[in-house]
Design a protein around this motif. Structure first.
Motif, PDB file in Angstrom:
ATOM      1  N   HIS A 103       0.733  -1.200   0.130  1.00  0.00           N
ATOM      2  CA  HIS A 103      -0.057   0.107  -0.162  1.00  0.00           C
ATOM      3  C   HIS A 103       0.761   1.301   0.030  1.00  0.00           C
ATOM      4  N   LEU A 104       0.500   2.102  -0.778  1.00  0.00           N
ATOM      5  CA  LEU A 104       1.359   3.433  -1.019  1.00  0.00           C
ATOM      6  C   LEU A 104       0.581   4.667  -0.356  1.00  0.00           C
ATOM      7  N   ALA A 105       1.406   5.405   0.415  1.00  0.00           N
ATOM      8  CA  ALA A 105       0.805   6.487   1.017  1.00  0.00           C
ATOM      9  C   ALA A 105       0.763   7.524   0.053  1.00  0.00           C
ATOM     10  N   PRO A 106      -0.146   8.732   0.238  1.00  0.00           N
ATOM     11  CA  PRO A 106      -0.358   9.699  -0.797  1.00  0.00           C
ATOM     12  C   PRO A 106       1.030  10.350  -1.079  1.00  0.00           C
ATOM     13  N   PHE A 107       1.182  10.832  -2.037  1.00  0.00           N
ATOM     14  CA  PHE A 107       2.377  11.698  -2.364  1.00  0.00           C
ATOM     15  C   PHE A 107       2.262  13.156  -1.914  1.00  0.00           C
ATOM     16  N   ARG A 108       3.414  13.335  -1.211  1.00  0.00           N
ATOM     17  CA  ARG A 108       3.496  14.780  -0.529  1.00  0.00           C
ATOM     18  C   ARG A 108       4.515  15.654  -1.302  1.00  0.00           C
ATOM     19  N   ALA A 109       3.966  16.840  -1.413  1.00  0.00           N
ATOM     20  CA  ALA A 109       4.834  17.939  -2.264  1.00  0.00           C
ATOM     21  C   ALA A 109       4.623  19.411  -1.580  1.00  0.00           C
ATOM     22  N   MET A 110       5.629  20.138  -1.421  1.00  0.00           N
ATOM     23  CA  MET A 110       5.449  21.441  -0.721  1.00  0.00           C
ATOM     24  C   MET A 110       6.113  22.451  -2.008  1.00  0.00           C
ATOM     25  N   TYR A 111       5.213  23.419  -2.127  1.00  0.00           N
ATOM     26  CA  TYR A 111       5.357  24.353  -3.339  1.00  0.00           C
ATOM     27  C   TYR A 111       5.526  25.876  -2.598  1.00  0.00           C
ATOM     28  N   GLY A 112       6.541  26.573  -2.456  1.00  0.00           N
ATOM     29  CA  GLY A 112       6.428  27.903  -1.835  1.00  0.00           C
ATOM     30  C   GLY A 112       6.968  27.520  -0.407  1.00  0.00           C
ATOM     31  N   GLU A 113       6.550  28.322   0.651  1.00  0.00           N
ATOM     32  CA  GLU A 113       7.226  28.340   1.948  1.00  0.00           C
ATOM     33  C   GLU A 113       6.510  27.312   2.812  1.00  0.00           C
ATOM     34  N   THR A 114       4.886  27.287   3.063  1.00  0.00           N
ATOM     35  CA  THR A 114       4.618  26.370   3.772  1.00  0.00           C
ATOM     36  C   THR A 114       3.530  25.382   3.450  1.00  0.00           C
ATOM     37  N   THR A 115       3.051  25.786   2.173  1.00  0.00           N
ATOM     38  CA  THR A 115       1.560  24.917   1.919  1.00  0.00           C
ATOM     39  C   THR A 115       2.030  23.730   1.470  1.00  0.00           C
ATOM     40  N   LEU A 116       1.314  22.556   2.070  1.00  0.00           N
ATOM     41  CA  LEU A 116       1.314  21.104   1.668  1.00  0.00           C
ATOM     42  C   LEU A 116       0.507  20.772   0.643  1.00  0.00           C
ATOM     43  N   HIS A 117       0.682  19.986  -0.318  1.00  0.00           N
ATOM     44  CA  HIS A 117      -0.077  19.425  -1.350  1.00  0.00           C
ATOM     45  C   HIS A 117      -0.073  17.944  -1.301  1.00  0.00           C
ATOM     46  N   TYR A 118      -0.931  17.168  -1.736  1.00  0.00           N
ATOM     47  CA  TYR A 118      -0.935  15.773  -1.712  1.00  0.00           C
ATOM     48  C   TYR A 118      -1.739  15.330  -3.097  1.00  0.00           C
TER      49      TYR A 118
ATOM     50  N   ARG B 225       6.295   5.318   1.516  1.00  0.00           N
ATOM     51  CA  ARG B 225       6.436   6.721   1.018  1.00  0.00           C
ATOM     52  C   ARG B 225       6.927   6.980  -0.544  1.00  0.00           C
ATOM     53  N   ARG B 226       6.561   7.715  -1.159  1.00  0.00           N
ATOM     54  CA  ARG B 226       6.619   7.871  -2.573  1.00  0.00           C
ATOM     55  C   ARG B 226       7.800   8.983  -2.632  1.00  0.00           C
ATOM     56  N   GLU B 227       8.216   9.779  -1.756  1.00  0.00           N
ATOM     57  CA  GLU B 227       8.983  11.069  -1.691  1.00  0.00           C
ATOM     58  C   GLU B 227      10.482  10.541  -1.324  1.00  0.00           C
ATOM     59  N   PRO B 228      11.657  11.264  -1.484  1.00  0.00           N
ATOM     60  CA  PRO B 228      12.813  10.976  -1.179  1.00  0.00           C
ATOM     61  C   PRO B 228      13.184  11.539   0.306  1.00  0.00           C
ATOM     62  N   ASP B 229      12.250  12.305   0.893  1.00  0.00           N
ATOM     63  CA  ASP B 229      12.711  13.023   1.949  1.00  0.00           C
ATOM     64  C   ASP B 229      12.325  11.994   3.335  1.00  0.00           C
ATOM     65  N   GLN B 230      13.050  12.236   4.454  1.00  0.00           N
ATOM     66  CA  GLN B 230      12.880  11.487   5.572  1.00  0.00           C
ATOM     67  C   GLN B 230      12.131  12.100   6.691  1.00  0.00           C
ATOM     68  N   ILE B 231      11.210  12.651   6.375  1.00  0.00           N
ATOM     69  CA  ILE B 231      10.460  13.583   7.343  1.00  0.00           C
ATOM     70  C   ILE B 231       9.333  12.720   8.352  1.00  0.00           C
ATOM     71  N   THR B 232       9.208  13.203   9.671  1.00  0.00           N
ATOM     72  CA  THR B 232       8.531  12.589  10.272  1.00  0.00           C
ATOM     73  C   THR B 232       6.939  12.557  10.024  1.00  0.00           C
ATOM     74  N   ASP B 233       6.193  11.947  10.634  1.00  0.00           N
ATOM     75  CA  ASP B 233       4.560  11.928  10.471  1.00  0.00           C
ATOM     76  C   ASP B 233       4.211  13.266  11.053  1.00  0.00           C
ATOM     77  N   ALA B 234       4.724  13.911  11.927  1.00  0.00           N
ATOM     78  CA  ALA B 234       4.242  15.015  12.592  1.00  0.00           C
ATOM     79  C   ALA B 234       4.537  16.079  11.583  1.00  0.00           C
TER      80      ALA B 234
ATOM     81  N   ALA C 299       7.510  11.033  -8.569  1.00  0.00           N
ATOM     82  CA  ALA C 299       7.488  10.327  -7.517  1.00  0.00           C
ATOM     83  C   ALA C 299       8.622   9.229  -7.613  1.00  0.00           C
ATOM     84  N   LEU C 300       8.904   8.767  -6.370  1.00  0.00           N
ATOM     85  CA  LEU C 300      10.165   7.387  -6.801  1.00  0.00           C
ATOM     86  C   LEU C 300       9.396   6.218  -7.020  1.00  0.00           C
ATOM     87  N   ILE C 301       8.143   6.259  -6.614  1.00  0.00           N
ATOM     88  CA  ILE C 301       7.248   5.180  -6.698  1.00  0.00           C
ATOM     89  C   ILE C 301       5.842   5.299  -6.775  1.00  0.00           C
TER      90      ILE C 301
END
Length: 821
Positions: free
Chosen positions: A64-79, A132-141, A361-363
Motif C-alpha cells: 500500500h502506498l501513502a499519498p504523495f506529499r509535495a511542498m511548493y512555496g514556503e508552507t503549503t503542503l499538497h497531496y 512513502r513515494r518521496e525521497p525525504d525522511q521527514i517524520t509523520d508530525a 515520485a520515486l514509486i
C-alpha cells in the motif's frame, strides 16, 4: 474555361454532410455510454511496455502506498493520489499491456487494496499510512495530513474506476457482492454528474455495472442513463464545468484563495475518461473551448502551455506553480494536458513519445503511468467496443462519406464549398422522441442500508447530573494537554443532591412577515423549463428541502443547477432524482462551513425539466421547508408561481415553538466543604430533550467523575479541589468538546455556560466530512429506524434538519477546545 458543379451534385454533397451530422448526433448518448476504447494492433511500443511493467512491479512490491506529499512555496503542503480510486484506475489502465504473471499480481493487489479502502467509502487515504513515494525522511508530525478540504472534490469517478477494474480483470463477482454499498454511494454522489466531466464517467461506469453484473439492475441502469444524459447536456457549458472544478479544487493559504492570473484552472480535465474526451470531440464548440483560441482562455490548453511550457517535464523549474511562489512544476499538470494531446488533438505516437519523461515520485507516479499507457495506445488503431454485444465488434469512429466533384462543360455559377468540418452542436433542446431514460425510482427504504458503527446511548438508568469528587482526589496540574486513554473507568463517587443550574431562557427571533421563498416555473430554451427557488428577505436560513410534483406525462426532470445561495463552493446538496412514476422530485441543500447563514435575497438553486407535451398550465406543486444552522425550522412564506405566471399558491409561514424554559432555580452554591463547583449546560441542536450527553472531568489521564445529562442538559461537579482539569462533553454523532478548567482557590463557582454540540460525525472518526454527508445522502428521506445514526435531530426522519447539522460542522475535527467564559 470555368467549371461548375451541377446543382444536383451540390445537393447530394450537402445532403451527405447533413446525414453525417445527423448520424453523429443520433449516436451521441448511446456511443458515449456503451462503447469503450480498446486499441487494436498495437505495435512498436515494446520499450514503453517494459517501462510500464517495471513501474507496476515496483508498486506491487511496495504494498500500500501513502499519498504523495509535495511542498511548493514556503508552507503549503499538497497531496496527490489520496483517493482510493487512483491506484485502481491507474493499474486497470495498465492491465492489458502487462505480462500474464503481472496481470495476476495486479488483480490480487487491487482486491487487497479495495478490501482495505473500498472505493465507495468516501474516505481519503491517510497521509502517514503506507510506503512513502518521496525521497525525504521527514517524520509523520512534519508530514502533516491530507487537508480536510480535499473532501469537497468530486468522488463519483470511483465507480468508473471500479467498472474499469471489473472489465479488465473479469472480476464481476466483486461488483455483485458489494452492489448495495455501490448503489448507496452512487445515490449520494449522482448530483456530481451535472457539474464535473469526470463524474459523467462515474455515471457511465454505474450504468455499465448495472447491466453487466450477473443479475441486471434495470432500475439503477435507467437512473444512471438519465444522469449521463443530463451530464452531457450540462457539459456543453465548458465555462461552467471549469468553474465548478476550480471551486472544488481550490485551496487557501493563510486565508488567501489562490485564484490569481497565473493560476491555471484546468482541474476540469483531471481524470478525463476517453468516453468524455470522445464527447468533447463530437462537439466543435466544446472542442474549441478546450483547446482555446488564445492565452486569455483561462481554462484551455493554450493557457496551460503558456503558463507551463515544460508541462511534460518532471519537477520542471517554474515560477508560477499555482500561486506564484513555486520552485517546481506540480505533477497534476501532466494529468490535465496529456489526455488532450492523446484523445482530443490525437497526436501521433512519435509525438506523444516526446512527452513521456520520468516520474515525479520515486514509486507509484500514477500520472506517469497514464502517459505511458496513452502513448502505448497511440501505437495502435482506435477502436470502440460496445459492452452490449458479445462479438466485440469494433465500431470505430464514423467518418463522412467521400465527396466526388464532377466538372460540367457549361459554366454558370461557382458554388462555395464548405471550408471546415461541419459543426456538431448538441443543444439543450430535448424533443419528446429523445432517448432519455429517467430513473424509475429513488432510494427505497427496502434497500440494505449499513449505517456506520456508532456509540449507542446507554440503556441503564442515567446517573443524576451532579457529581462530587472524592476527597482523596489530589489533582496534579498537567504539563501538557493529554487526551484520555481509551479504557476509562470512572471512580466510585458520592453523588450529593444539589440545586439545578438555571437554564438560559431561549430567545426566539421575531418572525419576518416579508420573508418568503418564491418557487417559479420559467421557460428557457425550446423544450425546457427551469424552476427557480428564490429566497426573498430571509434571515438566518441555512438550508432548504423541496419536494415538487408534476405530471410526468407533461414534464420530466433533468438536472439540478447551482444558484448564488447554494452552490459547489458553499454548500452540500442531495438530489433524490426525478421519479417518473409519480412525477416527484426531492432535493435537500444546506450551506457548508465556513459559509454563513443566508440573510437577504438570492437565487437558491434551479431544477430543469424537459417539456414532453404542450400544456397551458401544467400540474405543479411544491412544498418547501426552511431550516437554520441548528436544524430548527425557519418561518417563511412559500409562494408558488405556475408556468403561465398566473397560478399562485401562498402558504403562510409557520412559527417554530421555542424550547420550554425551566422555572427559575437558584444558582449552584459550594457545598459546606468549601471546595469549588464546575457547572454548565450542554444541548443537542434542533432538539427539546437533551438527555444522554456525557460530561467527564479529568486530571491528567485520570477520570475523576462523570455524569450523564437529563432532559434540560444541565450538569455540575461539586467538591472540586484546587488544580487544573479537563472537562469533556461528548455524545454519539457529535465531535468532542473540551475545556481546560483552572480552579485557583476553594469556594469558586465556575459556570461554563451553554454549549451546543457540533453534530454530524456519523461514522465516529473524529471529524465531519464527506463520508458523513454521503451517509445522510444515501438514506435521505427514509425513516430513522432503518439508519438510526443518521437521525441527528431524533425526529424519526432523515431529512434537511439532519443535513444542515452536517453542513454546519463540515470540516471540523475534534476535539474542539472551548475557552472558559
Amino acid at each position: 474555361m470555368k467549371h461548375k458543379t451541377s446543382l444536383p451534385l451540390l445537393v447530394m454533397i450537402l445532403l451527405s454532410l447533413t446525414l453525417f451530422v445527423q448520424q453523429s448526433q443520433a449516436q451521441t448518448n448511446e456511443d458515449f455510454t456503451w462503447q469503450f476504447l480498446v486499441p487494436q494492433s498495437v505495435s512498436g511500443a515494446d520499450d514503453l511496455k517494459a517501462r510500464l511493467t517495471q513501474e507496476v512491479r515496483d508498486i506491487i512490491a511496495a504494498g500500500h502506498l501513502a499519498p504523495f506529499r509535495a511542498m511548493y512555496g514556503e508552507t503549503t503542503l499538497h497531496y496527490y493520489w489520496y483517493q482510493p480510486f487512483d491506484v485502481v484506475y491507474a493499474l486497470s489502465l495498465a492491465y492489458p499491456h502487462l505480462p500474464a504473471d503481472v496481470q495476476a499480481q495486479v488483480k490480487t493487489y487491487l482486491k487487497n487494496e479495495m478490501q482495505q479502502y473500498p472505493l465507495w467509502s468516501g474516505n481519503l487515504l491517510n497521509a502517514n499510512v503506507g510506503t512513502r513515494r518521496e525521497p525525504d525522511q521527514i517524520t509523520d508530525a512534519e508530514r502533516g495530513a491530507v487537508p480536510g478540504g480535499y473532501a469537497n472534490r468530486p468522488r463519483l469517478f470511483s465507480l468508473y474506476a471500479l467498472w474499469f477494474y471489473a472489465q479488465q480483470t473479469g472480476d464481476w463477482a466483486y461488483i455483485q457482492q458489494n452492489w448495495s454499498a455501490i448503489v448507496s454511494f452512487y445515490n449520494a454522489h449522482r448530483g456530481e454528474t451535472t457539474r464535473f466531466y469526470q463524474s459523467i464517467a462515474g455515471a457511465i461506469g454505474m450504468a455499465r455495472m448495472a447491466r453487466q453484473k450477473s443479475t441486471v439492475d434495470t432500475q439503477m441502469q435507467n437512473t444512471a442513463l438519465a444522469d449521463v444524459a443530463a451530464g452531457l447536456n450540462a457539459g456543453l457549458n465548458y465555462g461552467q464545468f471549469s468553474q465548478n472544478a476550480t471551486n472544488a479544487y481550490i485551496w487557501s493559504d493563510n486565508g488567501i484563495p489562490w485564484t490569481l492570473g497565473y493560476f491555471y484552472q484546468g482541474f476540469q480535465l483531471l481524470n478525463l475518461a476517453p468516453e468524455v474526451a470522445r464527447f468533447i470531440n463530437a462537439n466543435a464548440a466544446l472542442k474549441t473551448a478546450v483547446l482555446g483560441n488564445s492565452t486569455s482562455d483561462i481554462h484551455s490548453l493554450r493557457q496551460a502551455e503558456y503558463l507551463f511550457p515544460l508541462w511534460y517535464m518532471a519537477q520542471a523549474p517554474t515560477f508560477s506553480r499555482y500561486f506564484g511562489e513555486g520552485s517546481s512544476q506540480p505533477p497534476d499538470i501532466k494529468a490535465m494536458v496529456f489526455p488532450i494531446k492523446a484523445w482530443i488533438q490525437k497526436l501521433p505516437a512519435a509525438t506523444l513519445r516526446l512527452y513521456v519523461d520520468v516520474p515525479d515520485a520515486l514509486i507509484g507516479d500514477f500520472y506517469y503511468l497514464h502517459g505511458l499507457v496513452y502513448t502505448i495506445q497511440a501505437h495502435g488503431q482506435e477502436c470502440w467496443e460496445d459492452i452490449r454485444t458479445t462479438n466485440n465488434e469494433c465500431v470505430g469512429i464514423p467518418t463522412p462519406p467521400p465527396l466526388t466533384l464532377t466538372a460540367s462543360p457549361t459554366p454558370s455559377a461557382t458554388p462555395i464549398l464548405p471550408t471546415s468540418t461541419p459543426t456538431l452542436t448538441l443543444t439543450a433542446t430535448i424533443p419528446p422522441t429523445a432517448t432519455l431514460v429517467p430513473p424509475t425510482a429513488t432510494l427505497l427504504p427496502t434497500q440494505t442500508l449499513v449505517p456506520p458503527t456508532a456509540t449507542l446511548l446507554p440503556t441503564n438508568t442515567l446517573v443524576p447530573p451532579t457529581a462530587t469528587l472524592p476527597p482523596t482526589a489530589t489533582p496534579v496540574p498537567p504539563t501538557a494537554t493529554l487526551l484520555p486513554t481509551q479504557t476509562l473507568v470512572p471512580p466510585t463517587a458520592t453523588l450529593l443532591p444539589t440545586n439545578t443550574p438555571v437554564l438560559p431562557t431561549a430567545t426566539v427571533p421575531p418572525v419576518n412577515e416579508n420573508a418568503r421563498i418564491e418557487v417559479q416555473m420559467v421557460p428557457t430554451a425550446p423544450g425546457l423549463v427551469d424552476v427557480h427557488f428564490t429566497l426573498l428577505n430571509v434571515a438566518n436560513l441555512y438550508g432548504i428541502q423541496t419536494a415538487c410534483t408534476v405530471d410526468p406525462s407533461v414534464l420530466i426532470g433533468l438536472s439540478y443547477a447551482d444558484g448564488d445561495g447554494f452552490n459547489a463552493s458553499n454548500s452540500l446538496h442531495i438530489d433524490k432524482g426525478f421519479d417518473p412514476a409519480t412525477g416527484s422530485w426531492v432535493v435537500g441543500v444546506t450551506r457548508m462551513r465556513p459559509a454563513t447563514p443566508i440573510t437577504g435575497s438570492v437565487l437558491g438553486f434551479k431544477l430543469t425539466y424537459a417539456v414532453l407535451q404542450a400544456v397551458t398550465n401544467p400540474t405543479f406543486n411544491c412544498s418547501v421547508q426552511a431550516v437554520d444552522a441548528n436544524g430548527s425550522d425557519v418561518p417563511v412564506e412559500i409562494v408558488i408561481i405556475g408556468y403561465d405566471g398566473q397560478l399562485t399558491i401562498v402558504i403562510p409561514p409557520t412559527s417554530t415553538p421555542p424550547e420550554p424554559t425551566p422555572a427559575p432555580t437558584s444558582s449552584p452554591t459550594p457545598l459546606p466543604s468549601g471546595l469549588s463547583v464546575v457547572s454548565g449546560v450542554a444541548h443537542y441542536p434542533g432538539r427539546v430533550d437533551h438527555t444522554g450527553i456525557k460530561i467527564s472531568l479529568y486530571s491528567l489521564e485520570s477520570l475523576l467523575a462523570e455524569v450523564i445529562t437529563l432532559s434540560n442538559g444541565a450538569y455540575q461537579f461539586t467538591d472540586v479541589p484546587v488544580g487544573v482539569y479537563f472537562l469533556h462533553i461528548s455524545a454519539p454523532q457529535s465531535l468532542l468538546l473540551e475545556y481546560q478548567v483552572l480552579v485557583q482557590a476553594d469556594g469558586q463557582i465556575i459556570d461554563l455556560g451553554t454549549d451546543l454540540l457540533p453534530m454530524g460525525d456519523i461514522d465516529g472518526n473524529g471529524g465531519v466530512d464527506l463520508a458523513d454527508a454521503s451517509f445522510i445522502g444515501a438514506n435521505y428521506g427514509i425513516e430513522a429506524a432503518l439508519a438510526p445514526s443518521g437521525d441527528l435531530t431524533q425526529d424519526s426522519q432523515i431529512d434537511i434538519n439532519d443535513l444542515v447539522l452536517v453542513g454546519n460542522s463540515f470540516g471540523l475535527i475534534g476535539p474542539i477546545v472551548e475557552a472558559v467564559p
